[in-house]
Scaffold this motif. Sequence first.
Motif, mmCIF file in Angstrom:
data_model
loop_
_atom_site.group_PDB
_atom_site.id
_atom_site.type_symbol
_atom_site.label_atom_id
_atom_site.label_comp_id
_atom_site.label_asym_id
_atom_site.label_seq_id
_atom_site.Cartn_x
_atom_site.Cartn_y
_atom_site.Cartn_z
ATOM 1 N N VAL A 161 0.870 -1.182 0.000
ATOM 2 C CA VAL A 161 0.000 0.000 0.000
ATOM 3 C C VAL A 161 0.902 1.226 0.000
ATOM 4 C CG1 VAL A 161 -1.887 1.207 1.163
ATOM 5 C CG2 VAL A 161 -1.610 -1.259 1.480
ATOM 6 N N CYS A 162 0.569 2.216 -0.832
ATOM 7 C CA CYS A 162 1.369 3.447 -0.840
ATOM 8 C C CYS A 162 0.511 4.639 -0.440
ATOM 9 C CB CYS A 162 1.990 3.684 -2.221
ATOM 10 S SG CYS A 162 0.812 4.120 -3.516
ATOM 11 N N ARG A 163 1.166 5.683 -0.013
ATOM 12 C CA ARG A 163 0.516 6.975 0.194
ATOM 13 C C ARG A 163 0.111 7.532 -1.170
ATOM 14 N NH1 ARG A 163 0.839 11.340 4.019
ATOM 15 N NH2 ARG A 163 2.027 10.019 5.444
ATOM 16 N N SER A 182 6.220 12.988 -0.926
ATOM 17 C CA SER A 182 5.697 13.375 0.380
ATOM 18 C C SER A 182 5.688 12.134 1.257
ATOM 19 C CB SER A 182 4.290 13.964 0.262
ATOM 20 O OG SER A 182 3.393 13.003 -0.222
ATOM 21 N N GLY A 183 5.614 12.356 2.550
ATOM 22 C CA GLY A 183 5.772 11.246 3.474
ATOM 23 C C GLY A 183 7.245 11.083 3.816
ATOM 24 N N SER A 184 7.508 10.112 4.664
ATOM 25 C CA SER A 184 8.873 9.923 5.162
ATOM 26 C C SER A 184 9.755 9.129 4.214
ATOM 27 C CB SER A 184 8.814 9.200 6.513
ATOM 28 O OG SER A 184 8.304 7.878 6.341
ATOM 29 N N GLY A 185 9.146 8.426 3.249
ATOM 30 C CA GLY A 185 9.910 7.575 2.343
ATOM 31 C C GLY A 185 10.228 6.211 2.922
ATOM 32 N N THR A 186 9.752 5.932 4.130
ATOM 33 C CA THR A 186 10.056 4.657 4.767
ATOM 34 C C THR A 186 9.162 3.533 4.236
ATOM 35 O OG1 THR A 186 8.546 5.152 6.589
ATOM 36 C CG2 THR A 186 10.856 5.743 6.893
ATOM 37 N N LEU A 235 4.275 1.776 2.038
ATOM 38 C CA LEU A 235 5.285 2.700 1.516
ATOM 39 C C LEU A 235 4.823 4.120 1.813
ATOM 40 C CD1 LEU A 235 5.238 0.038 -0.407
ATOM 41 C CD2 LEU A 235 6.709 1.404 -1.873
ATOM 42 N N ASP A 236 5.542 4.789 2.681
ATOM 43 C CA ASP A 236 5.146 6.135 3.093
ATOM 44 C C ASP A 236 5.652 7.175 2.087
ATOM 45 O OD1 ASP A 236 3.855 7.918 4.796
ATOM 46 O OD2 ASP A 236 5.713 8.386 5.864
ATOM 47 N N THR A 237 5.220 6.995 0.849
ATOM 48 C CA THR A 237 5.603 7.879 -0.249
ATOM 49 C C THR A 237 4.404 8.044 -1.178
ATOM 50 O OG1 THR A 237 7.850 6.976 -0.186
ATOM 51 C CG2 THR A 237 7.249 8.256 -2.127
ATOM 52 N N SER A 238 4.133 9.257 -1.614
ATOM 53 C CA SER A 238 3.020 9.498 -2.536
ATOM 54 C C SER A 238 3.412 9.050 -3.937
ATOM 55 C CB SER A 238 2.640 10.980 -2.552
ATOM 56 O OG SER A 238 2.108 11.374 -1.319
ATOM 57 N N LEU A 239 2.878 7.910 -4.339
ATOM 58 C CA LEU A 239 3.200 7.334 -5.641
ATOM 59 C C LEU A 239 2.022 7.397 -6.611
ATOM 60 C CD1 LEU A 239 5.151 4.170 -4.419
ATOM 61 C CD2 LEU A 239 6.111 6.339 -5.243
ATOM 62 N N TYR A 240 0.837 7.666 -6.097
ATOM 63 C CA TYR A 240 -0.373 7.712 -6.922
ATOM 64 C C TYR A 240 -0.977 9.111 -6.842
ATOM 65 C CZ TYR A 240 -4.697 6.007 -9.103
ATOM 66 O OH TYR A 240 -5.755 5.805 -9.966
ATOM 67 N N HIS A 241 -1.425 9.632 -7.999
ATOM 68 C CA HIS A 241 -2.062 10.955 -8.055
ATOM 69 C C HIS A 241 -3.542 10.776 -8.350
ATOM 70 C CE1 HIS A 241 1.747 13.283 -8.083
ATOM 71 N NE2 HIS A 241 2.208 12.145 -8.569
ATOM 72 N N TYR A 242 -4.366 11.087 -7.352
ATOM 73 C CA TYR A 242 -5.802 10.871 -7.428
ATOM 74 C C TYR A 242 -6.512 12.205 -7.678
ATOM 75 C CZ TYR A 242 -10.553 10.074 -5.707
ATOM 76 O OH TYR A 242 -11.914 10.030 -5.571
ATOM 77 N N VAL A 243 -7.267 12.280 -8.767
ATOM 78 C CA VAL A 243 -7.974 13.508 -9.130
ATOM 79 C C VAL A 243 -9.307 13.553 -8.396
ATOM 80 C CG1 VAL A 243 -9.005 14.832 -11.004
ATOM 81 C CG2 VAL A 243 -6.834 13.645 -11.360
ATOM 82 N N LEU A 244 -9.506 14.606 -7.597
ATOM 83 C CA LEU A 244 -10.677 14.701 -6.735
ATOM 84 C C LEU A 244 -11.925 15.204 -7.448
ATOM 85 C CD1 LEU A 244 -9.089 16.369 -3.583
ATOM 86 C CD2 LEU A 244 -10.136 14.108 -3.656
ATOM 87 N N ASP A 245 -11.777 16.137 -8.366
ATOM 88 C CA ASP A 245 -12.926 16.934 -8.769
ATOM 89 C C ASP A 245 -13.225 16.921 -10.262
ATOM 90 O OD1 ASP A 245 -10.658 18.274 -9.479
ATOM 91 O OD2 ASP A 245 -11.162 20.141 -8.464
ATOM 92 N N ARG A 246 -12.966 15.803 -10.925
ATOM 93 C CA ARG A 246 -13.303 15.753 -12.341
ATOM 94 C C ARG A 246 -14.814 15.781 -12.499
ATOM 95 N NH1 ARG A 246 -14.996 11.918 -15.546
ATOM 96 N NH2 ARG A 246 -14.577 10.231 -14.087
#
Length: 355
Positions: free
Chosen positions: A121-123, A139-143, A209-220
């Motif tokens: 699971v990733c951030r 973003s996140g700690s990368g740990t 994984l404390d890293t933002s790897l996915y970009h989720y679009v909120l308001d389409r």
Amino acid sequence: MQMESCADLISIIVPVYNMEQYLERCMESIINQTYPTLEIILVDDGSTDRSPQLCDAYAKKDSRIRVVHKPNGGLSDARNAGLAIATGTYIGYVDSDDWIELDMYERMYSACVENGAQLAVCRYASEHSADAACHSMESGSGTVVPLSREELLKIYICGHDKYIIYNSVWSKLFHRDLVQDMLFPKGRNSEDIMYTTRAFCKLKKAVYLDTSLYHYVLDRAGSIMNVTKGERMFWDEIPFWREHISYIRENVSDTMGDLAAYYFWRRLLFYYIDMMQAGKQGKAYAKRLVSEVRVDRMEIDKVYHSAIVSKGDFARMKLFLFCPPLYALTVHLYNKIVIPLRRGRYITVRRNNAF
């Protein structure tokens, strides 16, 4: 650094419905992954724009891409169609209006292998515009944090300030053994809840994984997440959360099931406040929520007298069951801070923490 070609195959399922303006950004982020051993399954779910032609064009350029054209059946049906032909050892999901970091699957796969985990699971990063440019963000700690089934479920159920683990399938990489023969419920929203719950209950070890790897679009515009909140809540979300509680009781423990029930009822109390502030229609939904909570009164009494419930939540539930409008008024007054100014003037601000 490229992964060796003998690494396990990852099947990435991408449902596509009228996404011609977003598909290129999504696909470029997938086909350029640093993990090359991919099977990319594009499921054209009866699109009426140029999406079918764009999917076919990508398949002609990249032999890893397979395209399924089918009549429109909704997101769950499209994902199921992709699962039916997926051959990978691991399964991932990407929504076609979102995009991913170029090393997402390399990182998630490596974390699974190195930690003997069946799921990663990733951030993720929430994007407030579908037109946002694709950019690298950290973003996140990368740990990388290994988690047992019980540790993962507790974070999933209760939430956590540090670890972002929700039910959405697109922030996860599943070993095929976890999701074999599992299907998404056709024609329903909030479909990820039970898919993720079943996978979490089945696994032995996961990794975060404390890293933002996915970009989720909120308001389409037109997103299924933008349909009437009340309709989704009663038709899809609440029934799925009830099923989630029962499944955890049956497959993990009564204690974990009680925890899931406790956080479900907390969620309903927050929904009640939201609906009370949403006009006439919102108040009608709020009234239905009162009935939804009161039907569980005997179970609530049992769980809320256990050690897992905080004193504050005990008092909130007691007040809500006694008089819901009084509970709403109490929340409203508590969340306001009146700051006096000169000559009888004042300003009102809201607290950061809800009652």
